[in-house]
Scaffold this active site. Structure first.
Site, mmCIF file in Angstrom:
data_model
loop_
_atom_site.group_PDB
_atom_site.id
_atom_site.type_symbol
_atom_site.label_atom_id
_atom_site.label_comp_id
_atom_site.label_asym_id
_atom_site.label_seq_id
_atom_site.Cartn_x
_atom_site.Cartn_y
_atom_site.Cartn_z
ATOM 1 N N ASP A 353 1.713 12.016 10.432
ATOM 2 C CA ASP A 353 2.317 11.283 11.543
ATOM 3 C C ASP A 353 3.582 10.610 11.014
ATOM 4 O O ASP A 353 3.730 10.437 9.794
ATOM 5 C CB ASP A 353 1.311 10.251 12.069
ATOM 6 C CG ASP A 353 1.958 9.266 13.031
ATOM 7 O OD1 ASP A 353 2.571 9.717 14.016
ATOM 8 O OD2 ASP A 353 1.863 8.049 12.777
ATOM 9 N N ASP A 531 -1.946 6.818 11.592
ATOM 10 C CA ASP A 531 -2.284 5.391 11.630
ATOM 11 C C ASP A 531 -2.557 4.864 13.026
ATOM 12 O O ASP A 531 -3.117 3.780 13.181
ATOM 13 C CB ASP A 531 -1.144 4.568 11.029
ATOM 14 C CG ASP A 531 0.045 4.451 11.977
ATOM 15 O OD1 ASP A 531 0.520 5.506 12.449
ATOM 16 O OD2 ASP A 531 0.483 3.335 12.264
ATOM 17 N N ASP A 535 -3.151 9.043 17.139
ATOM 18 C CA ASP A 535 -3.462 10.015 16.087
ATOM 19 C C ASP A 535 -4.959 10.320 16.000
ATOM 20 O O ASP A 535 -5.348 11.285 15.329
ATOM 21 C CB ASP A 535 -2.997 9.487 14.722
ATOM 22 C CG ASP A 535 -1.498 9.248 14.669
ATOM 23 O OD1 ASP A 535 -0.756 10.079 15.219
ATOM 24 O OD2 ASP A 535 -1.076 8.234 14.096
#
Length: 663
Positions: A353, A531, A535
């Site tokens: 990410d 995080d 996600d």
């Protein structure tokens, strides 16, 4: 006109009595681990069994009367073995055998020949492992429930005549309109039909900076409205909102079983059946074919049950994996289970990410440009003065930058937020305005105006982590596949981050379900590092999910398989290396355990294996594999050899996700 009056009023209204209360960014708080464990009966039973085992062991060491520690150990049997026995018998009624029931039988057999301590220890090990599995499952369920709490329960319905009234969000129909006051969470997925504001979407899409939303733009349930009021037309029912779909994806993925788990269950059935049948044959055949006494045959069968017990086989895998987990924990990586530690080594593709993972997740001032003969320090000081009362992330970043540079910041009067644009106020008798400006930049650019004349510009970016590029390079050394970037941010921003870190493939403008799709199409064993709440579906859909621990959302931390507590990205490559080393130790231990079991079983079948020697051989092999696995506690097991630099080629490609209205 009614709509306008309602909007103007709500911009000034205090939110205390509003149906959607002011919300913190990404606030999803499931119950604590201790509270989760205490309410689960499996955890309580395992704790009681462990306490009884320790008490009995101390009584035995203290030369207490034999009946006293036997009584305590038998209580340990009942506490830790009652539920596995009950469930095992239920499985037996359905013509299925499992290792749990076999362990109970082995423990009872050990007690029947005086080895009650070994049996009690076996009971405690399996009770504890079962409790840990239940805790992990319950925590995931709690996190999903907490995620759904992002969406408010009540919303303000806006009628065509301008009147408003509260309504449950689940009762909203497509086509109805809702009024979203400043600071409230948006009650439904929809499209803005009137008003202008900045919406904080970080909890859902991962965007680090609030996004301007005005008529025609899509907004998502659970995101936080900024300083302006919005009239939103509902485009999806509550059950089909992005937040609800994230929760559904997490719940569905949690209920699926990995191929490895299915294989283990098949092996468990076969092994249990073979041992039970073999034990009965060892008991019955000597009595049928010779004049062997029942007591002698029973003793031989009990010895067979002990030496055929898979304790050494189980410990062949657990000590190396648990030692690896402990070693990783010392270096700031929490791995949630031995199965996770084993699977990490199979990683072929790593996906990152962007916001909060490769970047720090908060904007920072990187450049101040002065115009009209002004000094950059003057531009920043005036901007900080007018931004000082603001709660916007960009405003806080500007104030922090001025403080870091030691600038004198004047007081501001007549402060006023400009919804969707910026802020304005009077500083030293001059009207100072700070508002977003369109510019060709990978960050966010704001213009600083004094009495409507631009005096400078400030550029802010989400700063790249210092170790991001090194982490990507190290991962390239240990994985054969490409490194991916998955983000909900703009393609230009994503491409810039990828260029600075050396990432191979970029997938930008993604919603949570798009990330799941990309992970599924990547092929091989995919490890995802993220995080945010957005996600979570990708983390749990991946072969291995790794969450950032310091600023990671609770749902991401709970659904991930491992947590990087110190947010050290270089730990990902080290974890992969450690997992592969643990696998080699597991294979070596299995060879040792299997050799000992085959040797002892053969001895018992063709000769007379003394009971003390059987116990010594069985426990000795168990100790041997445990000590071998403990070698993975060494510092060198974590640092390892980074190996030769791999050569990876291929042009960097940027892919745009399915971020479109109604997707």
């Amino acid at each position: 006109m009614g709509a306008t009056r309602a909007t103007d009023t709500t911009e000034r209204a205090a939110p205390d009595d509003a149906p959607g209360q002011r919300a913190e960014r990404g606030s999803v708080v499931p119950p604590s681990l201790i509270r989760t464990g205490l309410r689960l009966p499996e955890v309580r039973r395992a704790g009681i069994a462990l306490a009884l085992f320790l008490a009995g062991w101390l009584l035995q060491l203290g030369n207490a009367p034999e009946w006293s520690w036997w009584t305590v150990f038998l209580a340990c049997y009942l506490s830790g073995g009652w539920e596995p026995t009950r469930s095992g018998l239920q499985e037996l009624r359905q013509r299925r055998l499992d290792v749990d029931l076999l362990m109970i039988v082995a423990a009872i057999a050990a007690a029947s020949i005086g080895q009650v301590v070994d049996g009690a220890l076996l009971i405690v090990i399996f009770a504890t492992s079962g409790a840990l599995e239940v805790v992990v499952t319950q925590r995931t369920a709690d996190s999903v429930t907490a995620l759904l709490g992002l969406a408010p329960e009540r919303a303000t319905r806006y009628a065509a005549d301008g009147t408003t009234h509260e309504i449950d969000c689940r009762d909203l129909d497509v086509g109805q309109q809702i009024l979203v006051r400043p600071g409230e969470r948006i009650g439904a997925d929809g499209v803005v039909v009137r008003g202008r504001s900045e919406v904080d979407q970080q909890a859902v899409t991962g965007e680090s900076v609030p996004i301007v939303r005005e008529a025609g733009d899509e907004v998502l349930s659970g995101t936080v409205n900024g300083t302006g009021a919005l009239i939103v037309e509902v485009s999806r029912p509550a059950s089909e909102s992005v937040i609800a779909r994230i929760a559904t994806l997490v719940a569905e993925a949690s209920e699926t079983k990995a191929p490895t788990q299915l294989f283990i269950e098949k092996v468990e059935q076969a092994y249990s059946a073979i041992v039970v049948v073999a034990t009965l044959l060892v008991l019955g055949i000597p009595m049928l074919l010779s004049d062997s006494a029942f007591d002698e045959s029973l003793r031989r069968a009990i010895v067979f049950m002990i030496v055929a017990s898979p304790c050494a086989v189980v410990l062949s895998t657990m000590p190396p994996l648990l030692a690896s987990i402990a070693n990783a924990g010392r270096h700031g990586v929490l791995v949630k289970s031995a199965a996770v530690m084993e699977s990490v080594g199979r990683t072929s593709v790593v996906a990152f990410d962007k916001t909060g993972t490769l970047t720090e997740g908060r904007p920072q001032v990187v450049d101040v440009t002065a115009l009209g003969g002004r000094e950059p320090s003057e531009v920043l000081a005036l901007a900080a003065a007018v931004e000082h009362p603001s709660e916007h992330p960009l405003g806080r970043a500007i104030v922090t930058a001025a403080a870091d540079r030691g600038l004198d910041v004047a007081a501001v009067d007549d402060f006023r937020a400009l919804p969707g644009r910026g802020v304005t106020g009077t500083v030293g008798g001059r009207r100072v305005t700070v508002e977003r400006t369109l510019a060709d930049s990978t960050g966010t650019v704001v213009g600083v105006f004094v009495d409507d004349r631009e005096i400078g510009r400030i550029e802010l970016v989400d700063r790249l982590r210092d170790d991001a590029a090194e982490a990507v390079r190290l991962i390239g050394d240990v994985t054969p596949g490409p490194v991916l970037l998955l983000t909900g941010d703009r393609p230009s921003v994503a491409a810039d981050v990828a260029a600075r870190t050396g990432i191979d493939e970029v997938y930008a403008d993604l919603l949570p379900e798009d990330k799941v799709r990309v992970v599924g199409e990547a092929g091989g064993h995919v490890l995802v590092v993220g995080d945010g709440i957005n996600d979570a579906p990708a983390l749990i859909a991946a072969g291995t999910g790794v969450a950032m621990g310091r600023r990671g959302a609770d749902l991401a931390v709970q659904t991930a398989d491992a947590i990087i507590v110190r947010d050290d990205l270089t730990a990902v490559a080290a974890l992969i290396r450690l997992s592969r080393l643990a696998r080699r130790y597991v294979i070596a231990n299995l060879c040792i355990a299997a050799t000992v079991i085959v040797a002892l079983v053969t001895w018992d079948l063709i000769g007379t294996l003394p009971l003390p020697l059987a116990v010594a051989g069985h426990e000795g092999s168990t100790v041997l594999v445990a000590l071998n696995g403990a070698r993975l506690l060494r510092q060198s097991a974590w640092s390892g050899d980074r190996g030769a630099q791999s050569t990876r080629s291929g042009a960097q490609s940027t892919h745009s996700g399915a971020r479109r209205r109604g997707a």
